[in-house]
Design a protein around this motif. Sequence first.
Motif, PDB file in Angstrom:
ATOM      1  N   PRO A 173      37.891  38.638  36.638  1.00 27.68           N
ATOM      2  CA  PRO A 173      37.887  40.089  36.395  1.00 27.68           C
ATOM      3  C   PRO A 173      37.609  40.893  37.654  1.00 27.68           C
ATOM      4  CG  PRO A 173      35.824  39.117  35.656  1.00 27.68           C
ATOM      5  CD  PRO A 173      36.676  37.978  36.136  1.00 27.68           C
ATOM      6  N   VAL A 174      38.241  42.050  37.722  1.00 26.41           N
ATOM      7  CA  VAL A 174      37.945  43.070  38.732  1.00 26.41           C
ATOM      8  C   VAL A 174      37.827  44.392  37.995  1.00 26.41           C
ATOM      9  CG1 VAL A 174      39.045  41.901  40.679  1.00 26.41           C
ATOM     10  CG2 VAL A 174      40.424  43.327  39.191  1.00 26.41           C
ATOM     11  N   VAL A 175      37.006  45.289  38.532  1.00 27.60           N
ATOM     12  CA  VAL A 175      36.731  46.551  37.863  1.00 27.60           C
ATOM     13  C   VAL A 175      37.014  47.696  38.811  1.00 27.60           C
ATOM     14  CG1 VAL A 175      34.291  46.590  38.531  1.00 27.60           C
ATOM     15  CG2 VAL A 175      35.018  47.757  36.429  1.00 27.60           C
ATOM     16  N   THR A 176      37.515  48.793  38.293  1.00 25.90           N
ATOM     17  CA  THR A 176      37.783  49.991  39.081  1.00 25.90           C
ATOM     18  C   THR A 176      36.519  50.850  39.166  1.00 25.90           C
ATOM     19  OG1 THR A 176      38.494  51.252  37.143  1.00 25.90           O
ATOM     20  CG2 THR A 176      40.165  49.943  38.271  1.00 25.90           C
ATOM     21  N   PRO A 177      36.480  51.821  40.076  1.00 24.49           N
ATOM     22  CA  PRO A 177      35.308  52.709  40.129  1.00 24.49           C
ATOM     23  C   PRO A 177      35.053  53.481  38.852  1.00 24.49           C
ATOM     24  CG  PRO A 177      36.576  52.877  42.157  1.00 24.49           C
ATOM     25  CD  PRO A 177      37.379  52.035  41.213  1.00 24.49           C
ATOM     26  N   ASP A 178      36.064  53.631  38.001  1.00 21.28           N
ATOM     27  CA  ASP A 178      35.879  54.321  36.730  1.00 21.28           C
ATOM     28  C   ASP A 178      35.410  53.406  35.618  1.00 21.28           C
ATOM     29  OD1 ASP A 178      36.701  56.693  37.893  1.00 21.28           O
ATOM     30  OD2 ASP A 178      38.818  56.281  37.458  1.00 21.28           O
ATOM     31  N   GLY A 179      35.317  52.091  35.895  1.00 20.68           N
ATOM     32  CA  GLY A 179      34.809  51.159  34.905  1.00 20.68           C
ATOM     33  C   GLY A 179      35.857  50.472  34.074  1.00 20.68           C
ATOM     34  N   PHE A 180      37.131  50.532  34.470  1.00 23.16           N
ATOM     35  CA  PHE A 180      38.190  49.861  33.721  1.00 23.16           C
ATOM     36  C   PHE A 180      38.354  48.441  34.249  1.00 23.16           C
ATOM     37  CE2 PHE A 180      39.201  54.353  33.225  1.00 23.16           C
ATOM     38  CZ  PHE A 180      39.403  54.418  31.848  1.00 23.16           C
ATOM     39  N   LEU A 181      38.392  47.490  33.326  1.00 25.75           N
ATOM     40  CA  LEU A 181      38.422  46.071  33.666  1.00 25.75           C
ATOM     41  C   LEU A 181      39.856  45.569  33.702  1.00 25.75           C
ATOM     42  CD1 LEU A 181      36.259  43.813  34.150  1.00 25.75           C
ATOM     43  CD2 LEU A 181      36.677  43.117  31.788  1.00 25.75           C
ATOM     44  N   TYR A 182      40.166  44.767  34.727  1.00 25.49           N
ATOM     45  CA  TYR A 182      41.503  44.197  34.879  1.00 25.49           C
ATOM     46  C   TYR A 182      41.380  42.728  35.270  1.00 25.49           C
ATOM     47  CZ  TYR A 182      43.400  48.939  34.909  1.00 25.49           C
ATOM     48  OH  TYR A 182      43.746  50.213  34.566  1.00 25.49           O
ATOM     49  N   GLU A 183      42.415  41.978  34.917  1.00 28.14           N
ATOM     50  CA  GLU A 183      42.557  40.610  35.385  1.00 28.14           C
ATOM     51  C   GLU A 183      43.291  40.635  36.721  1.00 28.14           C
ATOM     52  OE1 GLU A 183      42.495  36.565  35.747  1.00 28.14           O
ATOM     53  OE2 GLU A 183      41.527  37.674  34.141  1.00 28.14           O
ATOM     54  N   LYS A 184      42.736  39.932  37.725  1.00 26.75           N
ATOM     55  CA  LYS A 184      43.324  39.964  39.063  1.00 26.75           C
ATOM     56  C   LYS A 184      44.745  39.434  39.053  1.00 26.75           C
ATOM     57  CE  LYS A 184      42.266  38.797  43.857  1.00 26.75           C
ATOM     58  NZ  LYS A 184      41.317  38.103  44.762  1.00 26.75           N
ATOM     59  N   GLN A 185      44.984  38.346  38.332  1.00 28.88           N
ATOM     60  CA  GLN A 185      46.326  37.786  38.258  1.00 28.88           C
ATOM     61  C   GLN A 185      47.280  38.732  37.551  1.00 28.88           C
ATOM     62  OE1 GLN A 185      46.459  33.962  36.399  1.00 28.88           O
ATOM     63  NE2 GLN A 185      48.674  33.714  36.647  1.00 28.88           N
ATOM     64  N   ALA A 186      46.776  39.459  36.526  1.00 28.67           N
ATOM     65  CA  ALA A 186      47.629  40.408  35.811  1.00 28.67           C
ATOM     66  C   ALA A 186      48.049  41.555  36.727  1.00 28.67           C
ATOM     67  CB  ALA A 186      46.898  40.953  34.583  1.00 28.67           C
ATOM     68  N   ILE A 187      47.152  41.996  37.613  1.00 29.81           N
ATOM     69  CA  ILE A 187      47.505  43.067  38.558  1.00 29.81           C
ATOM     70  C   ILE A 187      48.597  42.593  39.511  1.00 29.81           C
ATOM     71  CG2 ILE A 187      46.626  44.496  40.432  1.00 29.81           C
ATOM     72  CD1 ILE A 187      43.955  44.567  39.038  1.00 29.81           C
ATOM     73  N   LEU A 188      48.437  41.368  40.058  1.00 29.17           N
ATOM     74  CA  LEU A 188      49.449  40.853  40.981  1.00 29.17           C
ATOM     75  C   LEU A 188      50.787  40.647  40.273  1.00 29.17           C
ATOM     76  CD1 LEU A 188      47.258  38.246  42.917  1.00 29.17           C
ATOM     77  CD2 LEU A 188      47.841  40.575  43.592  1.00 29.17           C
ATOM     78  N   GLU A 189      50.740  40.136  39.032  1.00 29.50           N
ATOM     79  CA  GLU A 189      51.982  39.962  38.279  1.00 29.50           C
ATOM     80  C   GLU A 189      52.628  41.311  37.965  1.00 29.50           C
ATOM     81  OE1 GLU A 189      51.045  37.711  34.851  1.00 29.50           O
ATOM     82  OE2 GLU A 189      50.858  35.796  35.922  1.00 29.50           O
ATOM     83  N   TYR A 190      51.802  42.325  37.692  1.00 28.60           N
ATOM     84  CA  TYR A 190      52.348  43.658  37.401  1.00 28.60           C
ATOM     85  C   TYR A 190      53.031  44.244  38.638  1.00 28.60           C
ATOM     86  CZ  TYR A 190      52.461  48.582  36.112  1.00 28.60           C
ATOM     87  OH  TYR A 190      52.862  49.866  35.862  1.00 28.60           O
ATOM     88  N   ILE A 191      52.382  44.091  39.808  1.00 21.65           N
ATOM     89  CA  ILE A 191      52.988  44.600  41.042  1.00 21.65           C
ATOM     90  C   ILE A 191      54.291  43.863  41.343  1.00 21.65           C
ATOM     91  CG2 ILE A 191      52.660  44.815  43.535  1.00 21.65           C
ATOM     92  CD1 ILE A 191      49.674  45.189  42.995  1.00 21.65           C
ATOM     93  N   LEU A 192      54.283  42.522  41.164  1.00 22.07           N
ATOM     94  CA  LEU A 192      55.495  41.741  41.404  1.00 22.07           C
ATOM     95  C   LEU A 192      56.593  42.122  40.414  1.00 22.07           C
ATOM     96  CD1 LEU A 192      56.827  39.431  42.983  1.00 22.07           C
ATOM     97  CD2 LEU A 192      55.863  37.836  41.333  1.00 22.07           C
ATOM     98  N   HIS A 193      56.204  42.360  39.160  1.00 23.56           N
ATOM     99  CA  HIS A 193      57.193  42.769  38.151  1.00 23.56           C
ATOM    100  C   HIS A 193      57.787  44.129  38.502  1.00 23.56           C
ATOM    101  CE1 HIS A 193      59.084  43.401  34.273  1.00 23.56           C
ATOM    102  NE2 HIS A 193      58.449  44.549  34.168  1.00 23.56           N
ATOM    103  N   GLN A 194      56.957  45.054  38.984  1.00 21.54           N
ATOM    104  CA  GLN A 194      57.468  46.371  39.364  1.00 21.54           C
ATOM    105  C   GLN A 194      58.442  46.265  40.533  1.00 21.54           C
ATOM    106  OE1 GLN A 194      57.039  49.368  37.931  1.00 21.54           O
ATOM    107  NE2 GLN A 194      55.951  48.336  36.275  1.00 21.54           N
TER     108      GLN A 194
END
Length: 267
Positions: free
Chosen positions: A56-77
């Motif tokens: 997990p990684v968290v943004t300054p606003d407190g929203f939780l994300y999966e690191k692999q999901a972020i990389l997959e989302y960027i690659l998908h975009q």
Amino acid sequence: MTRHGKNCTAGAVYTYHEKKKDTAASGYGTQSIRLGKDAIKDFDCCCLSLQPCQTPVVTPDGFLYEKQAILEYILHQKTDIAKKMKAYEKQKQAQKNDSQLESKSEEREKVEKFKTRENSIVSKPINPFTSGQNRVGEKIRMDSSSSSSAPSCSGPVASSSKSLPSFWIPSLTPEAKPTLLKKPDRYVCAVTKDVLGNSIPCAVLRPSGSVVTQECVEKLIKMDMTDPVSGDKLSDKDIIPLQRGGTGFAAAGVELKAKEARPVMQV
């Protein structure tokens, strides 16, 4: 407008249900609906994949994300943008080819019109005795060709059905033993070891990345503003309130109502 019931024809009360039904049928005004539990994610789930986080990684606003999901989302975009760009270039080339074909077809039409005009100037005489015989011969040849090309239906029809192969499921064999269950892991506070959940406000400490309860933050950490795990000094920005889910009946850190703005009827 919605009609009243059979026993309430003389009533002047416009009920809430009738108002909602008329609003939905009219297509005007803002429509809102309260979200249920299934529409709200848990506190430990990624905001993209909606699955429990492993890294997990968290943004300054407190929203939780999966690191692999972020990389997959960027690659998908990036892949999606490349596909759209390729399709745009293909469409642009097709439009260019269509314009060239249209210009060529216009020139060909002009030539054909010119030829028809030139041929219509001199007419050839038609022999009435041979034209009819040619037509009869053409008709006989067409009838014979159509009868010879008709398919025959006397042969048997081949069946293409295939039966599925049988197989064994290892867990259903007589020698199979029941699998041993492990104790499920539960998220706990890094300091007080209290169990975390959607109903418990939590916070993330930036230096160590530890998750603690808001009660621990208020009663213990804010007294000396020190990270109890790493020992680093904390500021207000280093304590990130974690966005959490809830239920469809209890408020939490998320918006429990979905709204859709529609055109407003003007008088």
